[in-house]
Write a protein that holds these residues in place. Structure first.
Motif, mmCIF file in Angstrom:
data_model
loop_
_atom_site.group_PDB
_atom_site.id
_atom_site.type_symbol
_atom_site.label_atom_id
_atom_site.label_comp_id
_atom_site.label_asym_id
_atom_site.label_seq_id
_atom_site.Cartn_x
_atom_site.Cartn_y
_atom_site.Cartn_z
ATOM 1 N N ASP A 122 0.869 -1.177 0.000
ATOM 2 C CA ASP A 122 0.000 0.000 0.000
ATOM 3 C C ASP A 122 0.906 1.227 0.000
ATOM 4 O O ASP A 122 1.857 1.307 0.777
ATOM 5 C CB ASP A 122 -0.894 0.011 1.242
ATOM 6 C CG ASP A 122 -1.870 1.173 1.222
ATOM 7 O OD1 ASP A 122 -2.889 1.070 0.525
ATOM 8 O OD2 ASP A 122 -1.607 2.195 1.892
ATOM 9 N N CYS A 132 0.906 5.024 0.564
ATOM 10 C CA CYS A 132 0.190 6.209 1.010
ATOM 11 C C CYS A 132 0.949 6.823 2.178
ATOM 12 O O CYS A 132 1.930 6.259 2.658
ATOM 13 C CB CYS A 132 -1.232 5.839 1.429
ATOM 14 S SG CYS A 132 -2.360 7.259 1.393
ATOM 15 N N ASP A 155 -0.856 8.366 4.998
ATOM 16 C CA ASP A 155 -1.679 8.648 6.188
ATOM 17 C C ASP A 155 -1.238 7.898 7.436
ATOM 18 O O ASP A 155 -1.418 8.386 8.548
ATOM 19 C CB ASP A 155 -3.161 8.414 5.904
ATOM 20 C CG ASP A 155 -3.465 7.023 5.390
ATOM 21 O OD1 ASP A 155 -2.593 6.423 4.745
ATOM 22 O OD2 ASP A 155 -4.577 6.526 5.621
ATOM 23 N N SER A 177 -2.824 4.674 -2.860
ATOM 24 C CA SER A 177 -4.192 4.758 -2.368
ATOM 25 C C SER A 177 -4.573 6.164 -1.927
ATOM 26 O O SER A 177 -5.576 6.358 -1.259
ATOM 27 C CB SER A 177 -4.403 3.772 -1.215
ATOM 28 O OG SER A 177 -3.592 4.093 -0.111
ATOM 29 N N LYS A 219 -11.512 5.424 -5.452
ATOM 30 C CA LYS A 219 -11.594 5.239 -4.005
ATOM 31 C C LYS A 219 -12.523 6.310 -3.453
ATOM 32 O O LYS A 219 -12.283 7.510 -3.607
ATOM 33 C CB LYS A 219 -10.203 5.366 -3.387
ATOM 34 C CG LYS A 219 -10.211 5.263 -1.878
ATOM 35 C CD LYS A 219 -8.804 5.198 -1.331
ATOM 36 C CE LYS A 219 -8.802 5.162 0.176
ATOM 37 N NZ LYS A 219 -7.447 5.079 0.710
ATOM 38 N N TYR A 260 -14.301 2.840 6.238
ATOM 39 C CA TYR A 260 -12.882 2.679 6.565
ATOM 40 C C TYR A 260 -12.629 2.770 8.074
ATOM 41 O O TYR A 260 -11.480 2.723 8.514
ATOM 42 C CB TYR A 260 -12.024 3.750 5.866
ATOM 43 C CG TYR A 260 -12.185 3.831 4.365
ATOM 44 C CD1 TYR A 260 -12.452 2.700 3.607
ATOM 45 C CD2 TYR A 260 -12.052 5.062 3.702
ATOM 46 C CE1 TYR A 260 -12.597 2.787 2.221
ATOM 47 C CE2 TYR A 260 -12.197 5.149 2.329
ATOM 48 C CZ TYR A 260 -12.473 4.014 1.588
ATOM 49 O OH TYR A 260 -12.608 4.108 0.229
ATOM 50 N N PHE A 278 -10.327 0.224 9.912
ATOM 51 C CA PHE A 278 -8.963 0.305 9.367
ATOM 52 C C PHE A 278 -8.199 1.470 9.981
ATOM 53 O O PHE A 278 -7.007 1.366 10.281
ATOM 54 C CB PHE A 278 -9.014 0.473 7.845
ATOM 55 C CG PHE A 278 -7.674 0.719 7.207
ATOM 56 C CD1 PHE A 278 -6.939 -0.340 6.676
ATOM 57 C CD2 PHE A 278 -7.134 1.999 7.128
ATOM 58 C CE1 PHE A 278 -5.705 -0.110 6.088
ATOM 59 C CE2 PHE A 278 -5.901 2.233 6.537
ATOM 60 C CZ PHE A 278 -5.187 1.166 6.012
ATOM 61 N N ARG A 279 -8.892 2.587 10.155
ATOM 62 C CA ARG A 279 -8.185 3.773 10.666
ATOM 63 C C ARG A 279 -7.687 3.545 12.089
ATOM 64 O O ARG A 279 -6.669 4.088 12.488
ATOM 65 C CB ARG A 279 -9.072 5.011 10.544
ATOM 66 C CG ARG A 279 -9.201 5.386 9.077
ATOM 67 C CD ARG A 279 -9.997 6.636 8.836
ATOM 68 N NE ARG A 279 -10.177 6.820 7.394
ATOM 69 C CZ ARG A 279 -10.969 7.709 6.850
ATOM 70 N NH1 ARG A 279 -11.658 8.524 7.620
ATOM 71 N NH2 ARG A 279 -11.064 7.808 5.539
ATOM 72 N N ARG A 328 -11.365 13.362 4.381
ATOM 73 C CA ARG A 328 -10.661 13.087 3.129
ATOM 74 C C ARG A 328 -11.505 13.428 1.894
ATOM 75 O O ARG A 328 -11.176 13.032 0.786
ATOM 76 C CB ARG A 328 -10.263 11.613 3.076
ATOM 77 C CG ARG A 328 -9.422 11.118 4.255
ATOM 78 C CD ARG A 328 -8.528 9.974 3.814
ATOM 79 N NE ARG A 328 -8.118 9.084 4.883
ATOM 80 C CZ ARG A 328 -7.264 9.367 5.850
ATOM 81 N NH1 ARG A 328 -6.738 10.579 5.922
ATOM 82 N NH2 ARG A 328 -6.937 8.458 6.749
ATOM 83 N N GLN A 373 -10.648 12.029 -1.772
ATOM 84 C CA GLN A 373 -11.379 10.806 -2.124
ATOM 85 C C GLN A 373 -12.715 11.182 -2.764
ATOM 86 O O GLN A 373 -13.180 12.311 -2.660
ATOM 87 C CB GLN A 373 -11.584 9.953 -0.873
ATOM 88 C CG GLN A 373 -10.247 9.511 -0.259
ATOM 89 C CD GLN A 373 -10.412 8.645 0.978
ATOM 90 O OE1 GLN A 373 -11.506 8.496 1.507
ATOM 91 N NE2 GLN A 373 -9.310 8.086 1.455
ATOM 92 N N LYS A 384 -12.995 0.809 -4.568
ATOM 93 C CA LYS A 384 -12.980 0.673 -3.121
ATOM 94 C C LYS A 384 -13.935 1.675 -2.487
ATOM 95 O O LYS A 384 -13.883 2.846 -2.872
ATOM 96 C CB LYS A 384 -11.551 0.932 -2.636
ATOM 97 C CG LYS A 384 -11.377 0.926 -1.156
ATOM 98 C CD LYS A 384 -9.969 1.299 -0.818
ATOM 99 C CE LYS A 384 -9.839 1.369 0.687
ATOM 100 N NZ LYS A 384 -8.536 1.770 1.108
ATOM 101 N N VAL A 386 -13.711 -3.664 2.265
ATOM 102 C CA VAL A 386 -12.943 -2.928 3.276
ATOM 103 C C VAL A 386 -13.305 -3.307 4.718
ATOM 104 O O VAL A 386 -14.231 -4.088 4.960
ATOM 105 C CB VAL A 386 -13.071 -1.399 3.088
ATOM 106 C CG1 VAL A 386 -12.583 -0.982 1.710
ATOM 107 C CG2 VAL A 386 -14.502 -0.937 3.343
ATOM 108 N N SER A 387 -12.582 -2.671 5.631
ATOM 109 C CA SER A 387 -12.681 -3.035 7.046
ATOM 110 C C SER A 387 -14.096 -2.929 7.605
ATOM 111 O O SER A 387 -14.526 -3.783 8.382
ATOM 112 C CB SER A 387 -11.722 -2.163 7.859
ATOM 113 O OG SER A 387 -12.038 -0.789 7.697
ATOM 114 N N TYR A 402 -10.413 -8.974 4.250
ATOM 115 C CA TYR A 402 -9.983 -9.470 5.558
ATOM 116 C C TYR A 402 -10.539 -10.861 5.838
ATOM 117 O O TYR A 402 -10.152 -11.496 6.806
ATOM 118 C CB TYR A 402 -10.412 -8.473 6.644
ATOM 119 C CG TYR A 402 -9.836 -7.092 6.380
ATOM 120 C CD1 TYR A 402 -8.512 -6.814 6.701
ATOM 121 C CD2 TYR A 402 -10.582 -6.111 5.733
ATOM 122 C CE1 TYR A 402 -7.954 -5.577 6.417
ATOM 123 C CE2 TYR A 402 -10.034 -4.866 5.437
ATOM 124 C CZ TYR A 402 -8.725 -4.613 5.775
ATOM 125 O OH TYR A 402 -8.171 -3.397 5.477
#
Ligand code: PBG
Length: 325
Positions: free
Chosen positions: A119, A121, A123, A167, A197, A203, A206-207, A219, A223, A250, A275-276, A315
């Motif tokens: 990945d 990025c 962030d 990403s 995205k 998300y 994930f964060r 974002r 995004q 995504k 995603v998460s 996941y």
């Protein structure tokens, strides 16, 4: 019509008949498993909102990847959580940074049997949590950020990434990264572009896992707006023209129409990121006994394949591989 000539139920009678006419299939080779590696911890730290997942040490990362690979999932996307953050996210391009160490460890452990995706990025690495350098106006500075992405790509390539996966949704990022890789002689390293995205609420978990929630703002300035499918297609076409080897949509479930449109209109190798938050929803409902977890999981993943995705970052990869045996 009491006696229609067409009686579709004839072909639903047995598992063998159903198998014969199944239109899409789902197997471990379609899945890419996301993994998190964190600097400076002695034991893996479980992620509460993502049951079954943890922030790994280098050692537990190897073990987990080996186990997943033994089930037939041979592709991984790695996220690094550094011990030190700054305004520019400089640990992201440190050749000895945690993500690079993770890539090296995975390559050492699995050899060329595995496909390693990095990945790409900022962030996880910036102290403010945005995906790039923040300018005086508080907005992410596109072009300064892209310059940093170029550095990261080259470092990740040297660390063993087969594919780098930008990403951050900066304009021109794919072209710039392609040029930087080529200039560094890394022509074999490919680009899996997070092309469409969306600025998504999914998300959230994930964060927490990647410790990258923005400290101010959101974002939405980089995004995409969840309302825009036409713009998604333009973003995807642009990334293909800029040199992406694969493109991604995504999240996956709320954007199945975008997946379908992208595949239909471009025919390009297409990934979707389950995603998460999508994972957490299934886990929470299944954990409460409200839905059947394995069945819901395979149904979700099949729907993403049916929509047109060749590959799914998910996941669920490890458990789904078990359930697909
Ligand atoms: C950004 C990045 C994010 C995800 C993958 N890469 C977070 C974000 O854009 O805020 C989210 C993945 C997920 O929710 O599973 N580096």
């Amino acid at each position: 019509m009491p006696f229609p000539q067409q009686r579709p139920r004839r072909l639903r009678r047995t598992p063998a008949l159903r198998g014969l006419i199944r239109e899409v299939d789902l197997s471990p080779r379609h899945l890419i498993a996301p993994l998190f590696v964190k600097e400076g911890i002695a034991e893996p730290l479980p992620i509460p909102s993502m049951p079954g997942h943890a922030q790994h040490t280098l050692e537990s990362l190897r073990k987990e990847a080996r186990e997943i690979a033994s089930k037939g999932v041979l592709a991984f996307v790695l996220f690094g959580v550094p011990g030190r953050k700054d305004a520019e996210g400089s640990e992201a391009w440190n050749p000895a940074g945690i993500a690079q160490k993770g890539l090296q460890a995975l390559r050492e452990e699995l050899g060329d049997e595995a496909v390693l995706v990095a990945d790409l990025c900022l962030d996880e690495y910036t102290d403010h949590g945005h995906c790039g350098v923040v300018g005086p106006d508080g907005a992410v500075d596109n072009d300064r950020t892209v310059e940093l992405y170029e550095r990261i790509a080259v470092v990740q390539s040297h660390a063993g990434a087969d594919l780098v996966a930008p990403s951050g949704m900066m304009d021109g990022q794919v072209a710039a990264i392609r040029r930087a890789l080529d200039d560094a002689g890394r022509t074999s390293t490919g680009i899996l572009a997070y092309a469409a995205k969306f600025a998504s609420s999914f998300y959230g978990p994930f964060r927490y896992a990647a410790e990258c929630a923005p400290k101010f703002g959101d974002r939405a300035g980089y995004q995409m707006d969840p309302a825009n499918a036409g713009e998604a297609l333009r973003e995807i076409r642009t990334d293909i023209e800029e040199g992406a080897d694969l493109v991604m949509v995504k999240p996956a479930l709320p954007y199945l129409d975008v997946i379908r449109l992208a595949k239909q209109e471009t025919g390009f190798p297409l990934a979707a990121y389950n995603v998460s938050g999508e994972y957490a929803m299934v886990k929470a409902a299944a954990g409460n006994g409200w839905i059947d977890g394995p069945r819901a999981t395979l149904e979700v993943l099949t729907s993403i394949r049916r929509a047109g995705a060749d590959l799914i970052l998910t996941y669920h990869a490890k458990e789904a591989a078990d359930w697909l045996q």
